[in-house]
Design a protein around this motif. Structure first.
Motif, PDB file in Angstrom:
ATOM      1  N   LYS A   1       0.850  -1.381   0.023  1.00 22.24           N
ATOM      2  CA  LYS A   1      -0.024  -0.044   0.027  1.00 22.24           C
ATOM      3  C   LYS A   1       0.895   1.246  -0.042  1.00 22.24           C
TER       4      LYS A   1
ATOM      5  N   LYS B   1     -13.747  14.679  10.327  1.00 27.97           N
ATOM      6  CA  LYS B   1     -14.103  13.104  10.103  1.00 27.97           C
ATOM      7  C   LYS B   1     -14.154  12.368  11.407  1.00 27.97           C
TER       8      LYS B   1
ATOM      9  N   LYS C   1      -2.558  -1.580   6.189  1.00 27.06           N
ATOM     10  CA  LYS C   1      -2.971  -0.839   5.187  1.00 27.06           C
ATOM     11  C   LYS C   1      -2.161   0.346   4.711  1.00 27.06           C
TER      12      LYS C   1
ATOM     13  N   GLN D   1      -6.219  13.434   1.717  1.00 27.70           N
ATOM     14  CA  GLN D   1      -6.395  12.304   1.292  1.00 27.70           C
ATOM     15  C   GLN D   1      -5.620  11.011   2.366  1.00 27.70           C
TER      16      GLN D   1
ATOM     17  N   ASP E   1      -8.414  10.527   4.996  1.00 24.32           N
ATOM     18  CA  ASP E   1      -9.180   9.717   4.430  1.00 24.32           C
ATOM     19  C   ASP E   1      -8.607   8.038   4.591  1.00 24.32           C
ATOM     20  N   ALA E   2      -7.373   7.831   4.164  1.00 19.52           N
ATOM     21  CA  ALA E   2      -6.792   6.559   4.305  1.00 19.52           C
ATOM     22  C   ALA E   2      -6.906   6.109   5.751  1.00 19.52           C
TER      23      ALA E   2
ATOM     24  N   ILE F   1      -8.884   6.621   8.237  1.00 18.75           N
ATOM     25  CA  ILE F   1     -10.279   6.716   8.223  1.00 18.75           C
ATOM     26  C   ILE F   1     -10.653   5.255   7.768  1.00 18.75           C
ATOM     27  N   ASP F   2     -10.239   5.037   6.776  1.00 18.54           N
ATOM     28  CA  ASP F   2     -10.672   3.748   6.158  1.00 18.54           C
ATOM     29  C   ASP F   2     -10.017   2.546   6.782  1.00 18.54           C
ATOM     30  N   ALA F   3      -8.607   2.880   7.236  1.00 14.99           N
ATOM     31  CA  ALA F   3      -7.924   1.658   8.151  1.00 14.99           C
ATOM     32  C   ALA F   3      -8.528   1.770   9.443  1.00 14.99           C
TER      33      ALA F   3
ATOM     34  N   GLU G   1     -11.700   1.969  10.059  1.00  8.42           N
ATOM     35  CA  GLU G   1     -13.094   1.387  10.170  1.00  8.42           C
ATOM     36  C   GLU G   1     -12.797  -0.092   9.913  1.00  8.42           C
ATOM     37  N   LEU G   2     -11.808  -0.426   9.234  1.00  7.03           N
ATOM     38  CA  LEU G   2     -11.434  -2.074   9.107  1.00  7.03           C
ATOM     39  C   LEU G   2     -11.066  -2.553  10.630  1.00  7.03           C
TER      40      LEU G   2
END
Length: 406
Positions: free
Chosen positions: A21, A314, A354, A389, A392-393, A395-397, A399-400
């Motif tokens: 990643k 966020k 991630k 950005q 955001d990455a 936040i995505d991690a 959430e996982l």
């Protein structure tokens, strides 16, 4: 304009991948990455310009000495010091605070004398004072932060008594991101005749600093957090305080003459710089400061404020995430836990898969962890090259991680 894409291109490590990643480096509070100009300066110094400083009359020694000593002036400009003679070069904040503890505080303190600290100090601004507590009976007085993580300057001033000999506070918490009004603390403490030491390891990274305006007696910085090499740093010491200090370490460069009968010390600041220094590290640090001053710390602060506000917006949508420290003017540093039994180390491991690099643990802030009632947190700390950005990455991690541990 602040061109973050151009800035990112200056840092070669940011183009790499981790675990397949793109790297999202959010561990700047521990140590920042290095721009190519710093890497080139270090390589050039070792490859073509290396010699010991202050001791030779040959070309390379003179060249290295000139480059090394020029950094003193750069640090003075970066910090707004009145003179470069108020700058002591060292390996970083830890050495700087220990120098003050041994060279200035120890000869002036006896059993029952007090040092005022905030509860959110880094261990570098705690352990040296514990040495004085253990060895001389000095009393440490602690000042708590409020529920948002803010430190009230008046609470610090109210802790001062006739026995107080020093106030030592951070300008920016490495855990909470809290920015402290060190000028108000300094003014109030000086009105009571008490000197002030400021740990500027984080504060100097996130906003412009002017020690002459702050008025503090000591201000410590660390090069590796300021996008320079590890093993570099400095401490500003007001000239009046420097005149009161005894040497911390003994050896070459801090002396004028040595005989069987005694020692004649060098003039300050050389009096406090014993032995062969981190020559190349310091030269690299100077280049890092050039880079920062060219960007403009006001511009860096504005960019990071934008990242902070975007991240806080966020995070507000994640009701299973608890952020420690919510003062609106904080630096872009976020320590957090997630609902459930997941330890901070487990969370950071998932984020790493991630490609998101964060810190996990107590962040060298044990008293603050106790105050917050947590054993560890994850910490995402943003720097001058981070982007929305990358928020955001993160936040995505997260959430996982929440999905796995909920």
């Amino acid at each position: 304009m602040y061109d973050v894409a151009k800035i990112r291109s200056d840092f070669p490590i940011l183009s790499r991948e981790v675990n397949g990643k793109p790297l999202v480096y959010l561990d700047n509070g521990a140590s920042a990455q290095k721009p190519q100009v710093v890497i080139d300066a270090v390589t050039r110094a070792y490859s073509h310009e290396y010699a010991n400083v202050h001791r030779g009359l040959h070309y390379l020694s003179n060249l290295a000495t000139d480059q090394y000593e020029a950094v003193r002036g750069k640090i003075a400009r970066f910090l707004g010091a009145a003179s470069e003679d108020e700058i002591v070069l060292n390996s970083g904040t830890t050495e700087g605070i220990n120098m003050v503890a041994y060279g200035w505080a120890m000869p002036r303190m006896q059993a029952g004398d007090e040092i005022v600290l905030s509860v959110m100090e880094h261990h570098a601004n705690i352990v040296p004072w514990h040495f004085l507590r253990e060895r001389q009976g000095v009393v440490i007085k602690w000042v708590d932060v409020d529920a948002t993580g803010a430190l009230d300057p008046q609470a610090v001033l109210d802790a001062i008594t006739p026995k107080t000999k020093l106030v030592a506070v951070t300008q920016c918490s490495n855990v909470l991101g809290t920015m402290v009004d060190v000028k108000a603390i300094t003014q109030g403490a000086h009105a009571k005749g008490v000197p002030v030491l400021v740990d500027g390891s984080q504060g100097s990274v996130h906003a412009p600093v002017n020690v002459s305006d702050i008025g503090c007696d000591f201000y410590a910085i660390t090069g590796h957090k300021l996008y320079g090499p590890s093993g570099s740093g400095a401490i500003y010491v007001k000239s009046e305080r420097m005149a009161e200090m005894r040497p911390f370490l003994g050896g070459g460069d801090m002396i004028k003459e040595v005989s069987k009968e005694g020692v004649i010390y060098n003039d300050p600041p050389m009096k406090f710089e014993a032995g062969t220094p981190g020559i190349v590290q310091t030269i690299g640090f100077g280049v890092a400061l050039d880079y920062l001053m060219e960007l403009g710390m006001e511009n860096v602060a504005a960019h990071e404020a934008g990242l902070r506000d975007y991240a806080m917006q966020k995070f507000a949508g994640l009701n299973w995430m608890q952020v420690q420290g919510t003062t609106p003017d904080k630096a872009a540093i976020f320590s957090f836990t997630l609902d459930g039994a997941a330890h901070a180390h487990d969370i950071s491991t998932i984020l790493d898969k991630k490609g998101v690099a964060v810190r996990a643990g107590h962040h060298c802030a044990g008293p603050l962890m106790d105050h917050l009632g947590v054993t560890a947190t994850c910490r995402a700390s943003f720097g001058l090259y981070n982007t929305t950005q990358e928020v955001d990455a993160l936040i995505d991690a997260l959430e996982l991680a929440h999905e796995l541990f909920a």
